[in-house]
Motif scaffolding. Sequence first.
Motif, PDB file in Angstrom:
ATOM      1  N   ASP A  39      54.498  -2.208 100.552  1.00  0.00           N
ATOM      2  CA  ASP A  39      54.148  -3.754 100.540  1.00  0.00           C
ATOM      3  C   ASP A  39      55.242  -4.515 101.094  1.00  0.00           C
ATOM      4  O   ASP A  39      55.894  -5.386 100.386  1.00  0.00           O
ATOM      5  CB  ASP A  39      53.904  -4.198  98.953  1.00  0.00           C
ATOM      6  CG  ASP A  39      53.103  -5.403  98.640  1.00  0.00           C
ATOM      7  OD1 ASP A  39      52.456  -5.606  99.631  1.00  0.00           O
ATOM      8  OD2 ASP A  39      53.155  -5.964  97.586  1.00  0.00           O
ATOM      9  N   ALA A  40      55.426  -4.246 102.148  1.00  0.00           N
ATOM     10  CA  ALA A  40      56.562  -4.726 102.995  1.00  0.00           C
ATOM     11  C   ALA A  40      56.093  -5.903 103.651  1.00  0.00           C
ATOM     12  O   ALA A  40      55.245  -5.919 104.750  1.00  0.00           O
ATOM     13  CB  ALA A  40      57.402  -3.573 103.958  1.00  0.00           C
ATOM     14  N   PHE A  71      54.164   4.849 108.098  1.00  0.00           N
ATOM     15  CA  PHE A  71      53.203   4.734 107.243  1.00  0.00           C
ATOM     16  C   PHE A  71      53.227   3.425 106.150  1.00  0.00           C
ATOM     17  O   PHE A  71      54.354   3.257 105.609  1.00  0.00           O
ATOM     18  CB  PHE A  71      53.164   5.956 106.474  1.00  0.00           C
ATOM     19  CG  PHE A  71      53.358   7.464 107.377  1.00  0.00           C
ATOM     20  CD1 PHE A  71      51.977   7.819 107.922  1.00  0.00           C
ATOM     21  CD2 PHE A  71      54.131   7.964 107.388  1.00  0.00           C
ATOM     22  CE1 PHE A  71      51.982   8.820 108.716  1.00  0.00           C
ATOM     23  CE2 PHE A  71      54.369   9.154 108.618  1.00  0.00           C
ATOM     24  CZ  PHE A  71      53.232   9.530 109.084  1.00  0.00           C
ATOM     25  N   SER A  72      52.358   2.692 106.475  1.00  0.00           N
ATOM     26  CA  SER A  72      52.147   1.386 105.680  1.00  0.00           C
ATOM     27  C   SER A  72      51.411   1.261 104.463  1.00  0.00           C
ATOM     28  O   SER A  72      49.926   1.641 104.881  1.00  0.00           O
ATOM     29  CB  SER A  72      52.036   0.154 106.772  1.00  0.00           C
ATOM     30  OG  SER A  72      52.330  -1.067 105.991  1.00  0.00           O
ATOM     31  N   CYS A 126      51.606  -9.434 103.218  1.00  0.00           N
ATOM     32  CA  CYS A 126      50.953 -10.333 104.257  1.00  0.00           C
ATOM     33  C   CYS A 126      51.805 -11.059 105.199  1.00  0.00           C
ATOM     34  O   CYS A 126      51.277 -11.548 106.423  1.00  0.00           O
ATOM     35  CB  CYS A 126      49.845 -11.378 103.587  1.00  0.00           C
ATOM     36  SG  CYS A 126      48.538 -10.460 102.806  1.00  0.00           S
ATOM     37  N   MET A 127      52.848 -11.233 105.063  1.00  0.00           N
ATOM     38  CA  MET A 127      53.928 -11.923 105.634  1.00  0.00           C
ATOM     39  C   MET A 127      54.050 -11.229 107.031  1.00  0.00           C
ATOM     40  O   MET A 127      54.472 -10.316 107.268  1.00  0.00           O
ATOM     41  CB  MET A 127      55.302 -12.152 105.021  1.00  0.00           C
ATOM     42  CG  MET A 127      54.973 -12.914 103.783  1.00  0.00           C
ATOM     43  SD  MET A 127      56.700 -13.025 102.808  1.00  0.00           S
ATOM     44  CE  MET A 127      56.183 -14.291 101.483  1.00  0.00           C
ATOM     45  N   LEU A 128      53.870 -12.020 108.286  1.00  0.00           N
ATOM     46  CA  LEU A 128      54.412 -11.681 109.409  1.00  0.00           C
ATOM     47  C   LEU A 128      53.330 -10.624 110.161  1.00  0.00           C
ATOM     48  O   LEU A 128      52.115 -10.644 109.438  1.00  0.00           O
ATOM     49  CB  LEU A 128      55.738 -11.293 109.719  1.00  0.00           C
ATOM     50  CG  LEU A 128      56.748 -12.338 109.075  1.00  0.00           C
ATOM     51  CD1 LEU A 128      58.170 -11.819 109.438  1.00  0.00           C
ATOM     52  CD2 LEU A 128      56.584 -13.552 110.083  1.00  0.00           C
ATOM     53  N   HIS A 145      60.667  -0.340  99.568  1.00  0.00           N
ATOM     54  CA  HIS A 145      59.746  -0.960  99.068  1.00  0.00           C
ATOM     55  C   HIS A 145      60.080  -2.553  99.359  1.00  0.00           C
ATOM     56  O   HIS A 145      61.018  -3.010  99.270  1.00  0.00           O
ATOM     57  CB  HIS A 145      59.494  -0.821  97.508  1.00  0.00           C
ATOM     58  CG  HIS A 145      58.789  -1.953  96.606  1.00  0.00           C
ATOM     59  ND1 HIS A 145      59.409  -3.012  95.790  1.00  0.00           N
ATOM     60  CD2 HIS A 145      57.397  -2.035  96.531  1.00  0.00           C
ATOM     61  CE1 HIS A 145      58.367  -3.436  95.150  1.00  0.00           C
ATOM     62  NE2 HIS A 145      57.387  -3.476  95.857  1.00  0.00           N
ATOM     63  N   SER A 146      58.682  -3.263  99.515  1.00  0.00           N
ATOM     64  CA  SER A 146      59.126  -4.844  99.688  1.00  0.00           C
ATOM     65  C   SER A 146      60.175  -4.991 100.955  1.00  0.00           C
ATOM     66  O   SER A 146      59.756  -4.237 102.059  1.00  0.00           O
ATOM     67  CB  SER A 146      59.727  -5.424  98.611  1.00  0.00           C
ATOM     68  OG  SER A 146      59.809  -6.892  98.581  1.00  0.00           O
TER      69      SER A 146
END
Length: 381
Positions: A204-205, A226-227, A237-239, A175-176
């Motif tokens: 949510d990574a 699997f995201s 949303c980063m990168l 996670h993250s």
Amino acid sequence: MSTITEYIEKYKNMSFNEVPFNEVDALIFSQLSYVDFSAIVCKPDSDVEITLEEASYQYFNLYNEDELKEKISIVYKASMLLNQCAHTNRYKNITLLKYVNNVNDKIDKQFSAITFYINSELAVIAFRGTDTSVTGIKESAMLSYMFPVPAQIHALYYLEECGTLAERNLMICGHSKGGNLASFSGVSCSNSLKKKIKGIYEFDAPGFPRQMIERYDFIEMKDRIFSYIPQSSIIGCMLYHNASRKIVKSTNENIKQHQVSSWLIRDNHFEFTDETDETSKFVDKYLKKLTTAVGEENIEDVFETIFDFVESSGINNYEDIKVFDFARLIKAIHSLKNITDLQKDLIESTIKQAIKEFSSLVYLEHIQSLTKKIGLTDSKD
């Protein structure tokens, strides 16, 4: 619709043969990685295993309720999940081993992982992530200008060692930031180990620099990645991502949706929606604008300036952003020496545009929240 705790209760007497390992199970193990097993589960240089039931018993002998409540929210909730799982036939006999928790402030490394043996055929390797504090967000943002970061290298070593020793098929999850570590290690490991990997689950990574997702080995593995992100995803949303991402409904609002205890579940899978909300789109839009304005080679200086300013301003979470002194931030940006005046102007105009849009967004969210509370909207979703 239900939540993660209700899922555990519903399937508590069903084995993994009856209800096979699924995305919700992956989420559960990613959350259990937040529990501090330092005094309970052996380190990677040992093959000693302990059942989840016994690990829970020892953990709750070490900490009482008041001590657990003093821990950050995600750790407390992970502890409660551990206790719930320990009282189920589905999870209690799973064995835990090879726990590592390595924090090195000098090189900005926070790394923790654990291995679960589900049965004789399947093992789960779970990487711990970060919380929703500014510190946690900063650590995720570092991924945009340091590649690979120390934790990613450690994750690869951990997977190679523990995954090879596990004579089972592998699921990897996190996670993250833990989800980022899961994907990085799964994509970068040896070809022989890749054959054992059946799925990589990231929740949510943050993503990766563009050069990573364009690598051949990433493209080769992306069908096994699997995201999942919530509607108001910030960290996720980063990168950049190069895997199919599914958007999960949540009972929380804004960045609090990063807390997966709020994610909605139907049977043994998540409850999905078609698109992210305006908050998530806002963050995605302006992070990419900022990176484009200064160039990837200068983004470290810009992010360090922003986060130094945030920390010195006493801003600790998402809500505090509303009292941001943006004029002082612009002054700090203009003090940077490694970027051109044109780039400074681009950053300033981007931030000003973001302020204007953010103000409108906060106002809209406030109105929507009020109407929801007084029952003026349809609450089916």
